[in-house]
Structures are given as C-alpha cells and as structure tokens.
Design a protein around this motif. Structure first.
Motif, mmCIF file in Angstrom:
data_model
loop_
_atom_site.group_PDB
_atom_site.id
_atom_site.type_symbol
_atom_site.label_atom_id
_atom_site.label_comp_id
_atom_site.label_asym_id
_atom_site.label_seq_id
_atom_site.Cartn_x
_atom_site.Cartn_y
_atom_site.Cartn_z
ATOM 1 N N TYR A 208 0.890 -1.173 0.000
ATOM 2 C CA TYR A 208 0.000 0.000 0.000
ATOM 3 C C TYR A 208 0.923 1.216 0.000
ATOM 4 N N HIS A 222 -5.159 8.377 5.946
ATOM 5 C CA HIS A 222 -4.464 7.786 4.791
ATOM 6 C C HIS A 222 -3.764 8.896 4.002
ATOM 7 N N ASP A 240 3.366 4.771 8.507
ATOM 8 C CA ASP A 240 2.648 3.501 8.336
ATOM 9 C C ASP A 240 3.233 2.906 7.061
ATOM 10 N N ASP A 251 2.344 -4.568 7.582
ATOM 11 C CA ASP A 251 1.568 -3.330 7.740
ATOM 12 C C ASP A 251 1.856 -2.808 9.148
ATOM 13 N N HIS A 333 -7.292 -5.489 11.455
ATOM 14 C CA HIS A 333 -7.898 -6.224 10.344
ATOM 15 C C HIS A 333 -7.075 -7.473 10.084
ATOM 16 N N HIS A 340 -5.511 -5.477 3.601
ATOM 17 C CA HIS A 340 -6.802 -5.662 4.263
ATOM 18 C C HIS A 340 -7.339 -6.979 3.719
ATOM 19 N N GLU A 377 -3.720 -1.980 15.949
ATOM 20 C CA GLU A 377 -3.310 -0.619 15.620
ATOM 21 C C GLU A 377 -4.172 0.453 16.284
ATOM 22 N N GLU A 413 1.179 0.125 15.336
ATOM 23 C CA GLU A 413 0.580 -1.015 14.631
ATOM 24 C C GLU A 413 1.582 -2.151 14.485
HETATM 25 N N1 GLY Z 1 -1.907 0.757 6.284
HETATM 26 C C1 GLY Z 1 -3.314 0.711 6.279
HETATM 27 C C2 GLY Z 1 -3.841 0.187 7.531
HETATM 28 O O1 GLY Z 1 -3.184 0.253 8.547
HETATM 29 O O2 GLY Z 1 -4.880 -0.384 7.593
#
Ligand code: GLY
Ligand code: MN
Ligand code: MN
Length: 431
Positions: A208, A222, A240, A251, A333, A340, A377, A413
């Motif tokens: 991402y 974001h 992130d 992530d 998630h 995701h 996170e 996270e």
């Molecule tokens: N990097 C996107 C999220 O943490 O969901």
C-alpha cells in the motif's frame, strides 16, 4: 530444500486438498484464476502500478505477474499459464528457480487471453471481461465460490506466517531508517526514500502507499503526499509502512515525538504503545475482535482522562462518543496477501457480520481463531473535522487538545498471529 521450502510444499499440498473439497462441494470441475493486468491511464500508453489477484498470489506468491492464468482441478497438477511473450521492450516474465515451481505444470504463452478449458463445469475468477468468461463457457466470479475460497485464506499456514514474519523484518528496517531520516531533519520525501532504501524495495512493490506524516499530516488517516520540504518546527512523525515477501504483506505503524514536540505528546505515544501491548496480550482463539475494539475505546478513554485531554470520567467519555472522535478507525484487520485481507466481516459459513453501527470502520468482526494474523493498531489523533462536533463540550480541555493539533496523531501497529499458546507478534520490537 530449506525449511521455508518444506513449509511451502505443505502449504501447496494443503491448498490442493482444500480447493478439491471446495470445488467438489460447488459441483465444479475446475477453477481458472486470473492474475489480472495493470490499468492503463485513459488516452495514454502508461500503466498504473499493479498487484495480482489475491487467490493467484495465495498459490504462487507472485504479486507482480500480470496476464497469467492458473487452472486448478481436483486431483490434477495445477497448470500455470505464464505470460512471457518474446519482447525486446521488456524483460519477459520468469519464474524463480525454486522448488515450489515443481508443484505446477508451467505453460509459457505469448498470448494474454484466457487459455482453452478442458470439458466440464468451470468458474473463472478475477478481473476478467464478461465476454471472455462467456467465450470460455465458465461462470464469472460466482459469489459462493469466492466466499469459500476467501475463507481458505483466513487461517494462515506455517509457510504464510513465515512469509509475514520476513515481510515484517524487512519493513522494520525501513521504519528504523525513516526515524533516523526524520531526526536528521529530512522532509517527508526524504523519510520515504530512506524507508524504501533500507527496506530494499521500489515504491510500486509496496503493499500500500506508505503513509509518512510529519506534524499535522499524522492526523490524516491515509495521508497520501510526501512533502519536499521539512517544516521549520518538527513536532511529530507517523510512518505507516509496509513490505511484501513472496506476496505476503507487512503493515506496521510507528509514531515518534520530534525535537519540537509539546511535552504532552511523548507520554501519549507511550500510553498508546502500552495500550497496544495490553490488547495484544488479549489475542487468543475464541476472543471477539469487536469486544477487543471496544476495549481499545475503554483504554483510550482512560488515556484521555489520565493525560488531561478529557475532564469527564472515562465512562462519560465513552458514553458521549468522544473517544470515537479521537480514533475513528478500527483496532485492526486480517492480514495476508492483501493488506486488508478478505473475509474479515463474514463468519466461517460466509454469513455477513456487519460492524456495530457506532464503529462502521471496523474491518474485522469475527471471533478469533488460531492461525489468523491480525493487525493491532490503536490510534489517537487530533482530527479537527471530527472534533468540531464536540467543540464547546466542557468535557474536553480544549487548550491541551489544541496544543496537540500540530502533532496530528499517534498510531502503533504490529502484526500478530493468533495461536492457542499465546499471541505471536511477527513485528520485531525495537526498544
Ligand atoms: N496501512 C493501512 C492500515 O493500517 O490499515
Ligand atoms: Mn497500517
Ligand atoms: Mn493496518
């Protein structure tokens, strides 16, 4: 064979069996998975960056292979149609020299259109034109099949956990370099370039777009830009950042106080970090992720009160919804070949599990099971647009909140595997 090769062989054998079970239950003779192709900018000859379809990566680990097809039929060797036309403009695609390739019959092709199917009832999955599916005589993306195959990705094999751990190790090298670039006075772009260099990846290979937010940009959930100049006063950094290993995604988010941070900020970062560790300690099979998400809000309420941002009781802060203005996203998630990952809001039978109305952004509403890999996170932000609804509320110490606005926010996270023997944090912990 390395241990990872052996794990991968077991992963592929388990996929053979699981696909056979699913296809037989759906009365299908086979499924053709399409890796996909990059989108072309309208009216131009340039392409967007690309990631292959998750179910294709689940078998091959190849996130960059476009125009490829994989035919899976119960009891048969899966056939990988590798799009590798003779080309002097580009380097034709090649598979690595690795034992996993022997699990497939590889058919190099110079054509990108779907291969002919053997007789029988087939489905075709992926970003396929309806006319191409009809020409094949195959059902296109039947929902019941997609749901059943998504479910196979929910519990990670040992191989997948190893890949996720390695992706985390690489991403963390980027995070260390990002922090150093910030402390050395770098702008957001310098921080991003330091991250990419240290984690050895080009930007288009990221799972991402990395979020690199200095100061108030850390409060844009974001945030998508990389400022070319460092601001004169550096209050905070939120990064992130991810990485892929054999298709599997890291992530990870870290938040840091800058040299010009308000004294309120670093203790809040420590508070969110402690809350995150406490919540990770709760991860176990049978635990409801929705309940954990609510626990995050209880923890945030306690933090906001303890640090003097909220003057009401934690219970009152929860009841009035203030904690949701400070953290509008979910606790985490599922994570896998997509950042995701699929099936976070379905139960094991494919029935919808929508998030609670007051937590619409929560992407994982299932009960946890051994083998799931989740992100954890918790965040705490000063987002003017959300706090506007509470302006004037005597429950908030606005002087302190406004002092923090230039710091944007905090998110910590990690990526954690749920096991019956306690949480397995795949993210290296730097002290
Ligand atoms: N990097 C996107 C999220 O943490 O969901
Ligand atoms: Mn993230
Ligand atoms: Mn995440």
């Amino acid at each position: 064979m390395t241990e990872l090769d052996q794990q991968q062989r077991d992963h592929l054998r388990a996929l053979d069996d699981a696909y056979a079970r699913v296809l037989e239950a759906q009365r299908l003779d086979g499924v053709l998975l399409y890796s996909g192709h990059p989108a072309r900018h309208f009216g131009d000859d340039q392409h967007a960056s690309f990631a292959a379809y998750g179910h294709f990566i689940h078998w091959t680990g190849q996130a960059e292979l476009a125009h490829c097809w994989l035919l899976v039929r119960p009891g048969q060797v899966p056939v990988l149609y590798l799009h590798a036309p003779a080309d002097y403009w580009h380097l034709p695609a090649r598979l690595p020299e690795a034992p996993w390739v022997d699990h497939f019959r590889v058919v190099p092709r110079d054509r990108a259109d779907p291969p002919a199917l053997p007789p029988g009832r087939h489905a075709v999955l992926g970003d396929v034109a309806p006319a191409d599916a009809s020409a094949l005589g195959a059902e296109l993306n039947p929902a019941a099949l997609v749901t059943a195959l998504d479910e196979l990705r929910v519990r990670k094999s040992d191989y997948e956990a190893s890949c996720l751990r390695e992706a985390n190790r690489c991403a963390m090298q980027g995070h260390r370099a990002a922090r150093e670039a910030f402390l050395a006075g770098g702008a957001e772009l310098d921080i991003q370039l330091a991250y990419l260099g240290a984690s050895r990846q080009r930007e288009s290979a990221l799972p991402y777009g990395n979020i690199v937010g200095v100061n108030a940009h850390g409060g844009v959930l974001h945030y998508q830009h990389y400022a070319l100049e460092a601001p004169p006063r550096r209050h905070s950094l939120l990064v992130d950042g991810g990485h892929r290993h054999r298709g599997y995604c890291a992530d990870i988010t870290r938040s840091w106080a800058g040299p010009d941070a308000d004294p309120l900020f670093a203790p809040l970062v420590a508070g969110v970090t402690a809350l995150q560790r406490r919540l990770i300690g709760e991860l176990a099979p049978g635990v409801s992720f929705v309940a954990l998400h609510r626990q995050m809000h209880e923890g945030l309420a306690a933090l906001l009160v303890a640090h003097g941002l909220v003057t009401a009781s934690p219970e009152a802060a929860l009841a009035s919804g203030i904690t949701r203005a400070f953290c509008p996203h979910g606790l985490g998630h599922l994570l896998g070949v997509q950042v995701h990952d699929v099936a976070g809001r379905l139960d094991g039978e494919g029935h919808p599990l929508p998030p609670p109305a007051e937590h619409p952004a929560l992407r994982l509403t299932r009960e946890l099971e051994a083998g799931m890999v989740v992100t954890m996170e918790p965040g705490l932000y000063v987002i003017p647009m959300l706090l506007a609804a509470h302006r004037g509320s005597p429950e908030i110490d606005w002087e302190r909140v406004d002092r923090l606005a230039s710091h944007g926010g905090i998110r910590i996270e990690d990526n954690v595997r749920v096991t019956g023997r306690g949480p397995d944090n795949l993210t290296p912990q730097d002290e």
